[in-house]
Each structure stands twice: as C-alpha cells, then as structure tokens.
Design a protein around this motif. Structure first.
Motif, PDB file in Angstrom:
ATOM      1  N   ALA A   1      54.298  12.750  -7.577  1.00 21.47           N
ATOM      2  CA  ALA A   1      54.752  11.583  -6.813  1.00 21.47           C
ATOM      3  C   ALA A   1      55.273  10.502  -7.746  1.00 21.47           C
ATOM      4  O   ALA A   1      56.298   9.865  -7.462  1.00 21.47           O
ATOM      5  CB  ALA A   1      53.615  11.043  -5.942  1.00 21.47           C
ATOM      6  N   LEU A   2      54.594  10.290  -8.863  1.00 21.60           N
ATOM      7  CA  LEU A   2      55.042   9.278  -9.827  1.00 21.60           C
ATOM      8  C   LEU A   2      56.398   9.653 -10.410  1.00 21.60           C
ATOM      9  O   LEU A   2      57.307   8.820 -10.448  1.00 21.60           O
ATOM     10  CB  LEU A   2      54.020   9.097 -10.947  1.00 21.60           C
TER      11      LEU A   2
ATOM     12  N   SER B   1      52.170   4.273 -20.865  1.00 24.55           N
ATOM     13  CA  SER B   1      51.296   3.123 -20.637  1.00 24.55           C
ATOM     14  C   SER B   1      51.779   2.376 -19.395  1.00 24.55           C
ATOM     15  O   SER B   1      52.906   2.585 -18.923  1.00 24.55           O
ATOM     16  CB  SER B   1      51.348   2.179 -21.848  1.00 24.55           C
ATOM     17  N   TRP B   2      50.932   1.499 -18.891  1.00 21.61           N
ATOM     18  CA  TRP B   2      51.314   0.662 -17.757  1.00 21.61           C
ATOM     19  C   TRP B   2      52.539  -0.173 -18.119  1.00 21.61           C
ATOM     20  O   TRP B   2      53.457  -0.331 -17.327  1.00 21.61           O
ATOM     21  CB  TRP B   2      50.139  -0.224 -17.351  1.00 21.61           C
TER      22      TRP B   2
ATOM     23  N   SER C   1      53.803  -2.008  -8.651  1.00 19.71           N
ATOM     24  CA  SER C   1      52.476  -2.460  -8.224  1.00 19.71           C
ATOM     25  C   SER C   1      51.570  -1.249  -8.092  1.00 19.71           C
ATOM     26  O   SER C   1      52.030  -0.116  -8.058  1.00 19.71           O
ATOM     27  CB  SER C   1      52.558  -3.215  -6.900  1.00 19.71           C
ATOM     28  N   VAL C   2      50.282  -1.510  -7.999  1.00 18.87           N
ATOM     29  CA  VAL C   2      49.295  -0.454  -7.852  1.00 18.87           C
ATOM     30  C   VAL C   2      48.682  -0.550  -6.473  1.00 18.87           C
ATOM     31  O   VAL C   2      48.357  -1.638  -5.997  1.00 18.87           O
ATOM     32  CB  VAL C   2      48.186  -0.588  -8.927  1.00 18.87           C
TER      33      VAL C   2
END
Length: 92
Positions: free
Chosen positions: A28-29, A69-70, A85-86
């Motif tokens: 999905a990412l 990384s984020w 966003s998370v």
C-alpha cells in the motif's frame, strides 16, 4: 498464464496467502508513493532532483526495497506536492 491467474493459483496455498497479506501495508505504501508521483506528473528523475538524490534511490523507494526514514517519506511527498500524515488504527 496471466499474472492474475498466477496470483490466484499461488493464493490457494494458505501459507503463501498469509505471507502476502502480511506485506499488504508495504504494498500500500509503495502504491501510494507511485500514485503521488504520477498525480504530480513527475518522473523518478524529477523527484530525485527535487529531493537532491539519485534516481536509483527513488526507484528503490518505489519498489519497496529500502527502509526509508519518516523524513525521506516526507521529502518525497513534498517533492510531489503532497503532505504526509499517519493514520493509527486499533487492530484488536
């Protein structure tokens, strides 16, 4: 044999299906990343230039063969004109 038929045949094995399902968030990412870039009308090379990196790094990111990384994910989203966003969901 088509990819769909091959996939359906593989999913007849419960172990294969379980492993595939565990990878769903990763798939999905990567699909979201590619979708953002395509909606922005940009190539991997253009994203790389905006992020100050190499096209090969963008390719690895979109294939899911890196552990970003984020900050990298945020930079990618911003380079595409998106905000990241998370969303947290209870799985119990």
């Amino acid at each position: 044999m088509s990819l769909q038929r091959l996939k359906a045949r593989a999913f007849e094995n419960p172990e294969v299906k379980a492993e595939y399902d565990q990878l769903a968030p990763e798939f999905a990412l990567t699909n979201t990343l590619i979708s953002m870039r395509q909606k922005a009308g940009l190539t991997q090379d253009e994203i790389a230039k905006r992020m100050g990196t190499q096209k090969s790094n963008i390719s690895r990111l979109e294939r899911g063969s890196s552990n970003p990384s984020w900050k990298t994910l945020q930079n990618y989203a911003h380079a595409c004109g998106f905000e990241l966003s998370v969303n947290v969901q209870n799985i119990c």
